[in-house]
Design a protein around this motif. Structure first.
Motif, mmCIF file in Angstrom:
data_model
loop_
_atom_site.group_PDB
_atom_site.id
_atom_site.type_symbol
_atom_site.label_atom_id
_atom_site.label_comp_id
_atom_site.label_asym_id
_atom_site.label_seq_id
_atom_site.Cartn_x
_atom_site.Cartn_y
_atom_site.Cartn_z
ATOM 1 N N PRO A 136 48.139 33.524 54.819
ATOM 2 C CA PRO A 136 48.992 34.810 54.254
ATOM 3 C C PRO A 136 48.005 35.729 53.268
ATOM 4 O O PRO A 136 47.119 35.234 52.828
ATOM 5 C CB PRO A 136 49.968 33.681 53.430
ATOM 6 N N ARG A 137 48.721 36.725 52.706
ATOM 7 C CA ARG A 137 47.856 37.441 52.018
ATOM 8 C C ARG A 137 48.210 37.001 50.605
ATOM 9 O O ARG A 137 49.469 36.606 50.155
ATOM 10 C CB ARG A 137 48.610 38.900 51.983
ATOM 11 N N LEU A 138 47.198 37.098 49.835
ATOM 12 C CA LEU A 138 47.082 36.619 48.419
ATOM 13 C C LEU A 138 47.393 37.768 47.536
ATOM 14 O O LEU A 138 47.122 38.850 47.744
ATOM 15 C CB LEU A 138 45.835 35.907 47.911
ATOM 16 N N SER A 139 48.151 37.547 46.400
ATOM 17 C CA SER A 139 48.629 38.554 45.614
ATOM 18 C C SER A 139 47.383 38.427 44.278
ATOM 19 O O SER A 139 47.012 37.490 44.300
ATOM 20 C CB SER A 139 49.727 38.002 44.835
ATOM 21 N N VAL A 140 47.051 39.763 44.071
ATOM 22 C CA VAL A 140 46.238 40.019 43.040
ATOM 23 C C VAL A 140 46.472 41.109 41.953
ATOM 24 O O VAL A 140 47.650 41.736 42.211
ATOM 25 C CB VAL A 140 44.823 40.594 43.862
ATOM 26 N N ASP A 141 45.786 40.792 40.700
ATOM 27 C CA ASP A 141 46.124 41.645 39.671
ATOM 28 C C ASP A 141 44.813 41.762 39.006
ATOM 29 O O ASP A 141 43.833 41.014 39.123
ATOM 30 C CB ASP A 141 47.392 41.379 39.023
ATOM 31 N N ARG A 142 45.150 42.613 37.718
ATOM 32 C CA ARG A 142 44.199 42.550 36.656
ATOM 33 C C ARG A 142 42.525 43.005 37.016
ATOM 34 O O ARG A 142 41.705 42.400 37.117
ATOM 35 C CB ARG A 142 43.704 41.042 35.971
ATOM 36 N N PRO A 143 42.849 44.167 37.957
ATOM 37 C CA PRO A 143 41.520 44.553 38.301
ATOM 38 C C PRO A 143 40.421 44.960 37.324
ATOM 39 O O PRO A 143 41.071 45.487 36.030
ATOM 40 C CB PRO A 143 41.584 45.854 39.314
ATOM 41 N N ARG A 144 39.246 44.934 37.361
ATOM 42 C CA ARG A 144 38.172 45.146 36.108
ATOM 43 C C ARG A 144 37.013 45.392 36.653
ATOM 44 O O ARG A 144 36.444 45.164 37.866
ATOM 45 C CB ARG A 144 38.020 43.849 35.299
ATOM 46 N N ASP A 145 36.263 46.354 35.909
ATOM 47 C CA ASP A 145 34.757 46.608 36.263
ATOM 48 C C ASP A 145 34.146 47.147 35.056
ATOM 49 O O ASP A 145 34.706 47.763 34.056
ATOM 50 C CB ASP A 145 34.520 47.586 37.427
ATOM 51 N N THR A 146 32.749 46.587 35.030
ATOM 52 C CA THR A 146 31.857 47.107 33.997
ATOM 53 C C THR A 146 30.706 47.478 34.477
ATOM 54 O O THR A 146 29.957 46.566 35.111
ATOM 55 C CB THR A 146 31.726 46.077 32.831
#
Length: 507
Positions: free
Chosen positions: A60-70
């Motif tokens: 199954p496809r996983l749910s993701v959130d809180r993208p971040r980059d520095t």
């Protein structure tokens, strides 16, 4: 290194103090001493495998959130023209990082492995104005790693750091091989000697890079090693491929097994060409996620860094890949615990898995510096049972119903009354309740003023409520716990019934 036909045959190519890197149609040329300028790699190991698209047979496809980059979190400073292929270790409140670069006046001309640490993944790295220091350089002479050391992967097992790296003596075909060095502090290294993995020389394709770009982790008593071998019969037409060895010892000399299409097979019994190509990629990194009960492998596609998941047996893909997009990428390094496992979420340990990657990027002001990209996988059932919770949270402290701290160790939990003591022992103390641990075996209580026992050549141990002596290592623990300490003979210390070594919880 340079292939026998004169073409650049790997992700990086160093000749006369120059480096060139390519990703798709984006080319980067960085001068590296002598005022010379490098050309783009003609046989870049980047690939289009999967490209973040669902492949039949995946879960199954996983749910993701809180993208971040520095961007631009670390580099070797103005003297280091390129930085890539990091190994990133979360060590309590500290992030430690080793990566490939080149510093002037450090060992013979060639690739160096740099080191720096920071209070968090986004830095600042280095200290006293020094961005990074050289941890390992070419050994000189006629050794396999005489000129170049690169692509570090560091794990910590039983208090010892093991660095796996690519070494090369020069620029000859199939000249790259994998070496190992060990350390007690992660900064000063003792080489193992000769290479532990050489090119298999199973084909004579145009990519003559050889064997290298290792990524190591420790799972269930095995050292696992993921690596590139462009000379394998199972490699792609361009030399791409990730292969897996595992062994019971860190030098890969005892009980060595190789991953094949039918599972792990004793390497000595394996016919050439039967090794399994796990994914068509170069310079990959991986870790094991206890919450997902799966390996997570980071590799580059034209769309970004793809995280591909494999089950414990490395036979199937239980989840669809997750993609980390962002600026130009090269040599991803996953932020991992000391043993190469995924870090535990400090806000939601049972339901989230943080996926953080450090990789090379290019901006107008910082060519090939290292940048951070990440997101969280959500909706995970990492604590569905006491057994799953114990595996996921081993080494951590978790709040108990009595507002003391459950210290999660092998086989159960130890209740610690003083939080300061738990913080000194654990990977971290999580300010959350995990109800699944209420059903886990309670092994002992570590009460204030528990007697301490020490001896010459033996660590400090604390006598817990089960009547066993539990090694804690640091003398500071006696002070934090208000424990009186008795010094006995080594023979006397050795006869005490012993509990788990709590000094090893950090790996």
């Amino acid at each position: 290194m340079i292939g026998a036909d004169g073409r650049r045959s790997a992700r990086r190519s160093v000749q006369g103090g120059m480096i060139a890197v390519a990703l798709g149609t984006l080319l980067l040329a960085v001068g590296c001493g002598g005022g010379e300028e490098a050309e783009a790699a003609a046989a870049s190991p980047q690939h289009d495998q999967h490209d973040g698209v669902h492949v039949p047979g995946q879960g199954p496809r996983l749910s993701v959130d809180r993208p971040r980059d520095t961007l631009n979190i670390a580099g070797g400073g103005t003297a280091a023209p390129y930085n890539y292929a990091p190994s990133v270790m979360t060590d309590g409140a500290t992030t430690r990082m080793w990566w490939c670069s080149q510093l002037p006046d450090t060992g013979p001309p060639g690739d160096d492995i740099l080191y720096a640490q920071a209070p968090g993944i986004d830095g600042p790295y280095g200290s006293n104005g020094v961005a990074a220091t050289a941890a390992l350089s070419g050994s000189g002479g006629t050794a396999f790693d005489a000129k170049h050391t690169c692509d570090p992967s560091v794990v910590r097992v039983g208090g010892t750091y093991y660095m796996y790296y690519t070494g090369a003596a020069g620029d000859k075909a199939h000249g790259n091989a994998i070496g190992m060095a060990k350390s007690t502090d992660g900064m000063t290294w003792q080489r193992n000697g000769g290479p532990i993995v050489r090119p298999s020389l199973g084909n004579d394709g145009q990519n003559t890079y050889g064997a290298g770009q290792p990524s190591a982790l420790y799972l269930d008593g095995w050292f696992y090693l993921l690596y590139t071998d462009t000379s394998s019969r199972s490699a792609g037409d361009n030399g791409a491929g990730q292969f897996v060895l595992r062994a019971k010892d860190p030098t890969f000399t005892e009980q060595v097994q190789m991953l094949t299409g039918s599972g792990f097979t004793d390497k000595g019994m394996l016919a050439p060409g039967n090794e399994k190509n796990l994914v068509d990629a170069f310079s990959a990194d991986w870790m094991f996620s206890d919450a997902l009960d799966a390996f997570a492998l980071a590799h580059e596609t034209k769309h970004g860094t793809e995280i591909t998941f494999f089950d414990r047996d490395l036979r199937s893909q239980p989840y669809q890949p997750v993609l980390l997009t962002g600026p130009w990428q090269e040599g991803p390094g996953l932020a991992r615990r000391g043993d190469g496992h995924a870090p535990v979420s400090t806000t939601d340990p049972c339901s989230r898995v943080p996926l953080d990657v450090v990789r090379a990027t290019v901006t107008p002001n910082a060519p090939s510096n290292l940048s951070h990209f990440g997101l969280d996988v959500t909706g995970v059932h990492g604590c569905a049972s006491p057994g799953r919770a114990l595996g996921l949270l081993r080494g951590y402290g978790v709040l108990s119903p009595q507002r003391t701290v459950y210290l999660v160790v092998d086989g159960g939990i130890v209740r610690v009354e003083r939080r300061s003591v738990a913080e000194a022992l654990a990977l971290g103390v999580l300010d959350t309740r995990v109800s699944a641990l209420d059903g886990a075996p309670m092994l002992a209580d570590l009460a204030p003023a528990a007697p301490g026992i020490t001896a010459t050549g033996r660590p400090l141990g604390l006598m817990l409520s089960d009547g066993k002596l539990w090694p804690v290592g640091k003398d500071e623990l006696a002070r934090l716990n208000s424990s009186p300490v008795q010094t006995v003979s080594p023979d006397r210390w050795d006869v005490y019934p012993s509990g788990s070594d709590l000094s090893r919880l950090r790996g």
